[in-house]
Design a protein around this motif. Structure first.
Motif, mmCIF file in Angstrom:
data_model
loop_
_atom_site.group_PDB
_atom_site.id
_atom_site.type_symbol
_atom_site.label_atom_id
_atom_site.label_comp_id
_atom_site.label_asym_id
_atom_site.label_seq_id
_atom_site.Cartn_x
_atom_site.Cartn_y
_atom_site.Cartn_z
ATOM 1 N N SER A 1 -30.799 24.464 -3.292
ATOM 2 C CA SER A 1 -29.741 25.357 -3.763
ATOM 3 C C SER A 1 -29.871 25.716 -5.237
ATOM 4 C CB SER A 1 -28.365 24.722 -3.515
ATOM 5 O OG SER A 1 -28.059 24.728 -2.134
ATOM 6 N N PRO B 1 -29.171 29.030 0.306
ATOM 7 C CA PRO B 1 -28.375 27.993 -0.352
ATOM 8 C C PRO B 1 -27.080 27.704 0.395
ATOM 9 C CG PRO B 1 -29.220 29.548 -1.975
ATOM 10 C CD PRO B 1 -29.509 30.135 -0.627
ATOM 11 N N SER C 1 -29.613 23.298 1.744
ATOM 12 C CA SER C 1 -29.606 24.655 2.281
ATOM 13 C C SER C 1 -29.144 24.649 3.730
ATOM 14 C CB SER C 1 -31.006 25.270 2.184
ATOM 15 O OG SER C 1 -31.946 24.470 2.902
#
Length: 432
Positions: A305, A268, A112
């Motif tokens: 993510s 993400p 992220s």
């Protein structure tokens, strides 16, 4: 018959631990594993606050991928696109022409990035706390502000230099603030004319509590402990502007500060939206309980993510933290091997064990399997737990040595701010 190619995008918790497990369990010639990441090392993020405070040497909280994954191919650069349709990924190395990487099996774990809000001045004057580079830059910056304050008679310059604002009351913000305040308070005895009361440390949190991971009672206790140290806690408050290093809060207060640290959430990695990966409404990769990307039997994803279903809480998803990422990597590697060999796969299931946080030397807070700890026991639990989770015996030993030396010698107070501009003196010499 061609050897199957496994591409792992990301060298963080999921990427490194997946590759390490595959490296140990793959038979000779069974598959070729490639790990592509912007950096050739994995950062153990729970130790970033201690690295920033000088309790641990910075290089001891990172793990070199080329040493640990000696049977894998390591590519340093940025993966710019991942395509499921033709099983290809686009890769841009730090130097040289772009590459197209073909794969048979895929692991997507780019992690992220900081979730920035459109606050005026934030991008120009703020700094995050997700990487070792940010942690060390922040340490140098804080110590540099003490140098500035001790070297000027101007009260406005001094007040601005000694004002430190952290936005975000989760683990990253609270631990970073607590460790750095503790470090700065300990260093003040070497800065003539500066007192602890001269510093202003502030935590700004939009909700009505901090450290939600440890529960409301422990969050309130933590806020009380920080306030007793003179740290201001502004809950239910938003940062409205930071233009020109002038902090404007939603409660109407305005003041100048040289330090603004943003830890108000993550999102993400943008890579996940650059190809044809299926995403949910929050931009996370959609995966099933087996960590397979929806609609495929060759692609897997986990970590920050990915929207990983939490089978212990039906209808919810696993939170993006190191505890889940490490355990997901084990399941992911096993399921990828099973897919490669045509064997049965198993779903990811892990009940959250709890949380631990450090609030400075000998101070902490923890909630382990429903049991609450505070003060020294929590701090000891924090160090013990994360030391056991740190990859490689080499790094465990070095960190333990750092802590042992810290029992006998004070922390270093040198600001190496010039390291961010190493050629400055050289170029000045050329002009003289």
């Amino acid at each position: 018959m061609a050897v199957p190619r496994i591409l792992i995008v990301g060298g963080g918790y999921v990427g490194m631990y997946t590759a390490l497990r595959l490296q140990r369990r793959l038979r000779r010639g069974e598959a070729l594993v490639t790990v592509a990441d912007l950096d050739s090392y994995m950062t153990y993020q729970p130790f970033l606050p201690e690295a920033a405070a000088g309790n641990i040497e910075a290089r001891h909280v990172v793990v070199p991928l080329r040493r640990v994954l000696n049977k894998c191919q390591i590519l340093s650069g940025r993966v710019t696109q991942v395509r499921l349709g033709d099983r290809k990924a686009e890769f841009t190395p730090h130097e040289g022409p772009d590459l197209t990487i073909d794969y048979d099996y895929l692991v997507v774990a780019p992690g992220s990035i900081s979730r920035l809000l459109p606050v005026p001045g934030l991008a120009e004057y703020g700094i995050g706390f997700k990487t070792i580079e940010e942690a060390i830059a922040l340490r140098n910056h804080v110590l540099g502000r003490l140098d500035i304050a001790a070297s000027t008679p101007d009260p406005e310059v001094r007040r601005k230099a000694l004002t430190f604002v952290f936005v975000g009351g989760g683990y990253a913000g609270v631990e970073a603030l607590a460790e750095l305040e503790d470090m700065a308070a300990g260093a003040l005895k070497y800065f003539a004319g500066l007192r602890r009361e001269d510093m202003r440390w502030m935590l700004v949190e939009a909700t009505d509590r901090i450290l939600p991971e440890v529960g409301p009672d422990m969050g309130k206790w933590t806020a009380l402990q920080l306030r007793e140290r003179g740290i201001e806690i502004r809950m239910g408050t938003l940062l409205k502007s930071a233009e020109g290093c002038r902090i404007v809060l939603s409660d109407g207060e305005e003041f100048e500060a040289d330090t603004l640290v943003w830890t108000a959430g993550v999102k993400p990695n943008p890579l996940v939206g650059a190809g044809d990966l299926p995403l949910d409404k929050r931009g996370r990769i959609r995966v099933d309980p087996y960590l397979r990307v929806h609609g495929t039997d060759f692609a897997f994803a986990a970590g920050d993510s990915a929207a990983v279903p939490d089978l212990t809480r039906p209808g919810e998803f696993c939170p993006p933290n190191a505890q889940h990422a490490v355990r997901q990597a084990k399941t992911l590697a096993d399921n990828l091997l099973a897919a490669l060999r045509g064997e049965a796969q198993r779903p990811y299931r892990h009940k959250y064990a709890g949380s631990v946080a450090s609030l400075g030397l000998y101070k902490g807070v923890a909630q382990i399997y429903g049991r609450e700890l505070r003060g020294f026991p929590a701090w000891l639990m924090h160090r013990t737990y994360h030391l056991t989770r740190m990859p490689t015996f080499n790094k465990k030993t070095r960190i333990l040595m750092d802590w042992t030396l810290g029992l006998f010698f004070p922390r270093e107070i040198v600001s190496l701010g010039a390291i961010e501009e190493p050629r400055k003196e050289f170029t000045l010499s050329a002009r003289s």
